[in-house]
Design an enzyme around this catalytic site. Sequence first.
Site, PDB file in Angstrom:
ATOM      1  N   HIS A  37       8.378   2.050  -1.371  1.00  0.00           N
ATOM      2  CA  HIS A  37       9.407   3.195  -2.032  1.00  0.00           C
ATOM      3  C   HIS A  37      10.561   2.846  -2.866  1.00  0.00           C
ATOM      4  O   HIS A  37      10.591   3.347  -3.806  1.00  0.00           O
ATOM      5  CB  HIS A  37      10.121   3.915  -0.926  1.00  0.00           C
ATOM      6  N   GLN A  61       2.302  19.286   6.359  1.00  0.00           N
ATOM      7  CA  GLN A  61       1.120  18.464   6.060  1.00  0.00           C
ATOM      8  C   GLN A  61       0.715  17.582   7.340  1.00  0.00           C
ATOM      9  O   GLN A  61      -0.020  16.686   7.040  1.00  0.00           O
ATOM     10  CB  GLN A  61       1.653  17.495   5.047  1.00  0.00           C
ATOM     11  N   GLY A 147       2.866   6.448  -5.078  1.00  0.00           N
ATOM     12  CA  GLY A 147       2.321   5.227  -4.977  1.00  0.00           C
ATOM     13  C   GLY A 147       0.731   5.742  -5.136  1.00  0.00           C
ATOM     14  O   GLY A 147       0.087   6.336  -4.229  1.00  0.00           O
ATOM     15  N   GLN A 148       0.159   4.433  -5.556  1.00  0.00           N
ATOM     16  CA  GLN A 148      -1.278   4.526  -5.552  1.00  0.00           C
ATOM     17  C   GLN A 148      -2.117   4.150  -4.215  1.00  0.00           C
ATOM     18  O   GLN A 148      -3.014   4.355  -3.709  1.00  0.00           O
ATOM     19  CB  GLN A 148      -1.843   2.973  -6.379  1.00  0.00           C
TER      20      GLN A 148
HETATM   21  O1  PAF Z   1       3.543  10.653   0.141  1.00  0.00           O
HETATM   22  C1  PAF Z   1       4.426  11.247   0.872  1.00  0.00           C
HETATM   23  O2  PAF Z   1       5.347  10.420   1.192  1.00  0.00           O
HETATM   24  C2  PAF Z   1       4.223  12.666   0.954  1.00  0.00           C
HETATM   25  O3  PAF Z   1       3.097  13.019   1.099  1.00  0.00           O
HETATM   26  C3  PAF Z   1       5.150  13.594  -0.053  1.00  0.00           C
HETATM   27  C4  PAF Z   1       4.617  13.285  -1.478  1.00  0.00           C
HETATM   28  C5  PAF Z   1       6.528  13.116  -0.177  1.00  0.00           C
HETATM   29  C6  PAF Z   1       5.001  15.051   0.223  1.00  0.00           C
HETATM   30  O4  PAF Z   1       5.613  15.248   1.524  1.00  0.00           O
END
Ligand code: PAF
Length: 287
Positions: A37, A61, A147-148
């Site tokens: 990150h 999600q 990120g990839q």
């Molecule tokens: O990759 C993530 O951390 C999550 O899927 C994101 C893109 C922040 C969406 O909640």
Amino acid sequence: MDVESSPKKVHAAIREARRRGLTIGCVPTMGALHAGHVSLVQRARSENDFVVATIFVNPTQFGPTEDFSRYPRTLDTDLEFCRGAGADLVFTPQVADMYAAHAETIVRVTGLSMVLEGAHRPGHFDGVTTVVTKLFQITEPDRAYFGQKDYQQQLIIRRMVQDLNIPVTIVTCPIIREADGLAMSSRNRYLSPEERGIAAEIFQALQLADRLAVGSAVSPREIAERMRAHLEGTGGLSVQYAVVADSQTLASQETRIGGGSGVALIAAKLGTTRLIDNQILNYSVAE
Ligand code: PAF
């Protein structure tokens, strides 16, 4: 660096930055930040005048049996990482800030969202595309950084912004790895010491795929079989998929079709921890 949980206040801060003629870079995250990150925030810092990072563990999600409630929440250290990497603003909404009680709208990328991760995590990408659309509405970035490591996710978000005419450039940043090759992930902290030892075999399988792509004429189908055999030969890993696919459509690649490239993608479980990783394959020789 400002920290703000209100979507309205973040939107106002972004509007003010725009009024001053600044370009906006956005780094959406779910927190539990690591060097991967940090590399996204640093990249955003180097390419934009104003950098907003978002930290939101997005409930929509996660599937009903997934790790939403135990997903690591480490806000204090996350904010330190953001500050160190040069963020100007960190958006830290609560669930109620992001989702009205009777929200009825979802954003779905059909097709690409149904395969691989989507097949193993039904509804996952609907949650991702819906929340990312909302984050883009709130932060109105010129560029957004992903990120990839989440290869399918960045592909789906690229498709989404193109299909919905969202005026943002998606920047995909390289995978950051531990010394033994394990891709950095917030979920790595779930691994026991024994599992952590095994986890790097996923990278070894991808390295094998890379060697076969560059140094032989082996077909993508056989590369996938060899990756799976490597993973299954490693006690403890339960393979969900090990495939070689077209890098844009994610359709399974059977032959090299006269050279070109593909992407090797793996998902495997180690105990209760699910890990994903991938590697772009550049075929040096046609079959
Ligand atoms: O990759 C993530 O951390 C999550 O899927 C994101 C893109 C922040 C969406 O909640």
